[in-house]
Design a protein around this motif. Structure first.
Motif, mmCIF file in Angstrom:
data_model
loop_
_atom_site.group_PDB
_atom_site.id
_atom_site.type_symbol
_atom_site.label_atom_id
_atom_site.label_comp_id
_atom_site.label_asym_id
_atom_site.label_seq_id
_atom_site.Cartn_x
_atom_site.Cartn_y
_atom_site.Cartn_z
ATOM 1 N N GLY A 84 66.146 109.552 111.262
ATOM 2 C CA GLY A 84 67.396 110.299 111.142
ATOM 3 C C GLY A 84 68.285 110.153 112.368
ATOM 4 N N ILE A 85 67.807 109.480 113.404
ATOM 5 C CA ILE A 85 68.548 109.535 114.653
ATOM 6 C C ILE A 85 69.855 108.744 114.623
ATOM 7 C CG2 ILE A 85 67.272 107.696 115.889
ATOM 8 C CD1 ILE A 85 67.419 109.809 118.312
ATOM 9 N N ALA A 86 69.857 107.594 113.986
ATOM 10 C CA ALA A 86 71.092 106.802 113.937
ATOM 11 C C ALA A 86 71.193 106.024 112.632
ATOM 12 C CB ALA A 86 71.137 105.852 115.134
ATOM 13 N N PRO A 87 71.275 106.755 111.517
ATOM 14 C CA PRO A 87 71.185 106.084 110.220
ATOM 15 C C PRO A 87 72.375 105.177 109.888
ATOM 16 C CG PRO A 87 71.439 108.465 109.943
ATOM 17 C CD PRO A 87 71.306 108.217 111.405
ATOM 18 N N LEU A 88 73.470 105.261 110.642
ATOM 19 C CA LEU A 88 74.617 104.398 110.343
ATOM 20 C C LEU A 88 74.766 103.258 111.326
ATOM 21 C CD1 LEU A 88 77.762 106.420 109.220
ATOM 22 C CD2 LEU A 88 76.172 105.087 107.851
ATOM 23 N N GLN A 89 73.742 103.053 112.175
ATOM 24 C CA GLN A 89 73.926 102.088 113.263
ATOM 25 C C GLN A 89 74.123 100.652 112.785
ATOM 26 O OE1 GLN A 89 71.223 99.875 114.868
ATOM 27 N NE2 GLN A 89 70.197 100.003 112.906
ATOM 28 N N HIS A 90 73.854 100.388 111.521
ATOM 29 C CA HIS A 90 74.059 99.020 111.028
ATOM 30 C C HIS A 90 75.492 98.793 110.545
ATOM 31 C CE1 HIS A 90 73.033 101.544 107.677
ATOM 32 N NE2 HIS A 90 73.296 100.614 106.811
ATOM 33 N N LEU A 91 76.318 99.854 110.619
ATOM 34 C CA LEU A 91 77.722 99.722 110.218
ATOM 35 C C LEU A 91 78.595 99.684 111.474
ATOM 36 C CD1 LEU A 91 79.884 99.730 107.975
ATOM 37 C CD2 LEU A 91 79.778 102.231 107.984
ATOM 38 N N GLU A 92 79.453 98.681 111.531
ATOM 39 C CA GLU A 92 80.373 98.504 112.655
ATOM 40 C C GLU A 92 81.091 99.823 112.964
ATOM 41 O OE1 GLU A 92 84.146 95.506 113.209
ATOM 42 O OE2 GLU A 92 82.824 95.282 111.493
ATOM 43 N N TYR A 93 81.265 100.157 114.255
ATOM 44 C CA TYR A 93 81.759 101.487 114.608
ATOM 45 C C TYR A 93 83.143 101.789 114.020
ATOM 46 C CZ TYR A 93 82.647 105.779 117.125
ATOM 47 O OH TYR A 93 82.933 107.082 117.413
ATOM 48 N N SER A 94 84.042 100.820 114.070
ATOM 49 C CA SER A 94 85.385 101.071 113.523
ATOM 50 C C SER A 94 85.311 101.430 112.036
ATOM 51 C CB SER A 94 86.287 99.859 113.743
ATOM 52 O OG SER A 94 85.697 98.738 113.125
ATOM 53 N N PHE A 149 60.483 109.923 116.711
ATOM 54 C CA PHE A 149 61.333 110.537 115.701
ATOM 55 C C PHE A 149 60.724 110.271 114.331
ATOM 56 C CE2 PHE A 149 65.463 112.217 114.486
ATOM 57 C CZ PHE A 149 65.779 112.926 115.625
ATOM 58 N N TYR A 150 60.976 111.167 113.395
ATOM 59 C CA TYR A 150 60.412 110.967 112.059
ATOM 60 C C TYR A 150 61.131 109.891 111.283
ATOM 61 C CZ TYR A 150 57.385 114.966 112.287
ATOM 62 O OH TYR A 150 56.385 115.813 112.621
ATOM 63 N N LYS A 151 60.365 109.136 110.546
ATOM 64 C CA LYS A 151 60.953 108.248 109.547
ATOM 65 C C LYS A 151 61.576 109.152 108.488
ATOM 66 C CE LYS A 151 59.752 104.352 106.672
ATOM 67 N NZ LYS A 151 58.716 103.474 106.185
ATOM 68 N N LYS A 152 62.766 108.786 108.024
ATOM 69 C CA LYS A 152 63.495 109.634 107.071
ATOM 70 C C LYS A 152 62.625 110.019 105.871
ATOM 71 C CE LYS A 152 67.593 107.434 106.905
ATOM 72 N NZ LYS A 152 68.697 106.778 106.194
ATOM 73 N N ASN A 153 62.765 111.218 105.395
ATOM 74 C CA ASN A 153 62.016 111.731 104.237
ATOM 75 C C ASN A 153 60.514 111.505 104.344
ATOM 76 O OD1 ASN A 153 64.597 112.188 103.106
ATOM 77 N ND2 ASN A 153 64.601 110.097 102.313
ATOM 78 N N SER A 154 59.968 111.633 105.527
ATOM 79 C CA SER A 154 58.527 111.422 105.659
ATOM 80 C C SER A 154 57.987 112.322 106.766
ATOM 81 C CB SER A 154 58.225 109.974 106.022
ATOM 82 O OG SER A 154 58.249 109.804 107.430
ATOM 83 N N HIS A 155 56.665 112.282 106.911
ATOM 84 C CA HIS A 155 56.062 112.998 108.032
ATOM 85 C C HIS A 155 55.458 112.008 109.009
ATOM 86 C CE1 HIS A 155 56.531 117.121 106.585
ATOM 87 N NE2 HIS A 155 56.568 116.537 105.412
ATOM 88 N N GLN A 156 56.006 110.788 108.970
ATOM 89 C CA GLN A 156 55.464 109.730 109.820
ATOM 90 C C GLN A 156 56.278 109.638 111.107
ATOM 91 O OE1 GLN A 156 55.644 105.916 107.884
ATOM 92 N NE2 GLN A 156 55.129 104.854 109.787
ATOM 93 N N LEU A 157 55.625 109.883 112.243
ATOM 94 C CA LEU A 157 56.322 109.807 113.527
ATOM 95 C C LEU A 157 56.406 108.350 113.979
ATOM 96 C CD1 LEU A 157 57.380 111.873 115.850
ATOM 97 C CD2 LEU A 157 55.448 110.910 117.089
ATOM 98 N N MET A 158 57.618 107.914 114.272
ATOM 99 C CA MET A 158 57.783 106.566 114.816
ATOM 100 C C MET A 158 57.970 106.696 116.323
ATOM 101 S SD MET A 158 60.265 105.072 111.861
ATOM 102 C CE MET A 158 59.694 103.394 111.802
ATOM 103 N N PRO A 159 57.063 106.140 117.116
ATOM 104 C CA PRO A 159 57.179 106.276 118.566
ATOM 105 C C PRO A 159 58.489 105.643 119.056
ATOM 106 C CG PRO A 159 55.058 105.306 117.943
ATOM 107 C CD PRO A 159 55.891 105.342 116.717
ATOM 108 N N LEU A 160 59.143 106.329 119.990
ATOM 109 C CA LEU A 160 60.410 105.829 120.543
ATOM 110 C C LEU A 160 60.471 106.175 122.023
ATOM 111 C CD1 LEU A 160 63.494 106.892 118.324
ATOM 112 C CD2 LEU A 160 62.839 104.578 118.983
#
Ligand code: SAH
Length: 456
Positions: A84-94, A149-160
């Motif tokens: 959930g931390i940056a779900p739009l990061q694959h879209l150009e900022y503009s 941070f959690y993977k979206k819609n899950s209880h799986q912690l992704m180390p960051l």
């Protein structure tokens, strides 16, 4: 009777993405039936595998991107999109900024208010590393206490370790704290068994002050080895002015519990906004993007049209940031918030800044507004900055009955903004100036905006 749907589970098919939802998922349509697909962008052609169907929509996973959007960027990799931390990061900022502008415009158009103009979103020059606050879950991963941070819609912690949108000094602090917790064999919280000690590490850092607050959220009242843990945190992170243990004993997704123990330093930290100093408690709301918050508040102040003679109500005032900046340009300001720590902070902040024409009341905005109405307070301007669920109908009734010239609506959720604007219209308040989105949350689909309503 079994209704037949245009697609079935596990079906693999080629589709074109038409739209992006407010959660940042791509939307494809088959016979007008929407399929929501993560990590896809408008205009992309993809092969999708349907993962779930319901009566009105389906979900799918990308099998292959056949035609890539010219606006796709991938600066940071999968983990930032998957969490959930940056779900739009694959879209150009503009394009993110345009997406936010269009989302608001579309929601107004949907209720036949096409005449409402929405200005281009005010963005950031450097739309990363902006958050002044982190709330990082602590879990055991492969036998070790881990932060991530959690993977979206899950209880799986992704180390960051690099959170991309947080102040890098906060990222660093989290690694340092994690390592100290490991060294003293603190137990990470286990959601499934509701066992273990450390649930969350929360860190806040003042953008201007560089003061840092560390909150260790524990399931247990006791924090083993607390003394040495705190000593080492202070020694390793000299910016820390406050270390707090927050006890949250419940099985819940709510992060903070009701009890705070100050383990070292003060119960608050300070930061500045628009030249004023604010004390902030662990439990108090404080805007997470200070650079954009200054732009947002300045806009709200300008739009309020203050000359120094006005009475202003700042509902949902938090620690008094808007109230106190407006008090400098108004005769009298009244603030209300439902969180006791926030109102304590607001009163303290009025004192701290030598502001005498601001008064703060603890309570729900809807009840206190009704009381103020009864007391005969006649505001010239009402500022509202509610949480995502928007305004209570009773609040709108009281606000309108008090007859302010202007209502300045700061919104973090365009759906409830549109609903509330319609309700204000029933009471003779209309939008006279364009809606101004300000991007408080780059790389995420969250949309913040300022709207001014005026009495007919
Ligand atoms: N204007 C402030 C706070 C905005 S966040 C700022 O910009 O910093 C929304 C605030 O509304 C939070 O402080 C929250 O505690 C408060 N709140 C939530 N529900 C409320 C209610 N029913 N009545 C009054 N305040 C409420």
């Amino acid at each position: 009777m079994k209704v037949s749907l245009p697609v079935y589970k596990d079906q693999v098919l080629d589709v074109e993405i038409m739209d992006l939802t407010y959660q940042g998922m791509g939307v494809a349509k088959v016979d007008n039936y929407p399929i929501f697909i993560d990590n896809t962008l408008p205009s992309e052609k993809i092969t999708v595998k349907v993962t779930k169907t319901t009566k009105n929509f389906a979900f799918g996973d990308v099998v292959k991107i056949l035609q890539v959007s010219p606006h796709r960027v991938n600066p940071k990799g999968r983990v930032y999109r998957q969490t959930g931390i940056a779900p739009l990061q694959h879209l150009e900022y503009s394009e993110q900024l345009k997406f936010k502008q269009h989302q608001i415009a579309e929601l107004f158009a949907k209720v036949h208010m096409d005449d409402v103009e929405v200005l281009p979103t005010i963005g950031m020059d450097h739309p990363s590393q902006y958050r002044n606050k982190a709330q990082v879950p602590v879990r055991k991963v492969q036998g070790e206490l881990t932060t991530g941070f959690y993977k979206k819609n899950s209880h799986q912690l992704m180390p960051l370790e690099d959170y991309y949108i947080q102040d890098p000094a906060i990222d660093h602090a989290i690694i340092v704290i994690r390592d100290i917790l490991r060294k003293y064999h603190e137990e990470a919280y286990d959601e499934f068994h509701h066992s273990g000690t450390i649930r969350t590490i929360m860190v806040r850092r003042g953008y201007y002050s560089h003061e840092m607050m560390v909150v260790l959220v524990t399931r247990t009242k006791r924090l083993p080895m607390a003394d040495v843990v705190v000593e080492e945190i202070q020694a390793a992170l000299p910016e820390v002015v406050s270390v707090i243990q927050n006890v949250n004993q419940k099985r819940t997704n709510v992060i903070l519990g009701p009890v705070n123990n100050v383990l070292a330093g003060k119960s608050t930290m300070n930061d500045q906004l628009l030249g004023l100093t604010f004390a902030i408690s662990a439990q108090s709301f404080y805007q997470v993007n200070p650079q954009q918050t200054e732009k947002l508040y300045q806009l709200a102040i300008d739009q309020a049209g203050l000359t120094g003679n006005e009475t202003v109500i700042d509902a949902y005032s938090g620690i008094g940031t808007i109230s106190l900046t407006m008090a400098q340009h108004a005769k009298q300001v009244y603030g209300v918030d439902i969180v006791p720590a926030a109102i304590d902070n607001a009163r303290q902040n009025a004192d701290k800044n030598g502001i005498k024409n601001a008064e703060f009341v603890l309570g729900s905005a809807e009840k206190v507004m009704a009381q103020w109405q009864e007391d005969g307070i006649k505001p010239d301007v009402v500022v509202v900055d509610p949480p995502r669920k928007g305004l209570d109908e009773a609040f709108i009734e009281s606000a309108a009955a008090m007859g302010p010239k202007r209502v300045v609506y700061i919104s973090c959720n365009p759906s409830t903004l549109v609903r509330d604007v319609q309700r204000f219209a029933e009471h003779g308040y209309h939008i006279n100036a364009p809606v101004q989105p300000v991007d408080q949350f780059p790389q995420t689909p969250h949309i913040e905006s300022v709207t001014v309503l005026e009495r007919d």
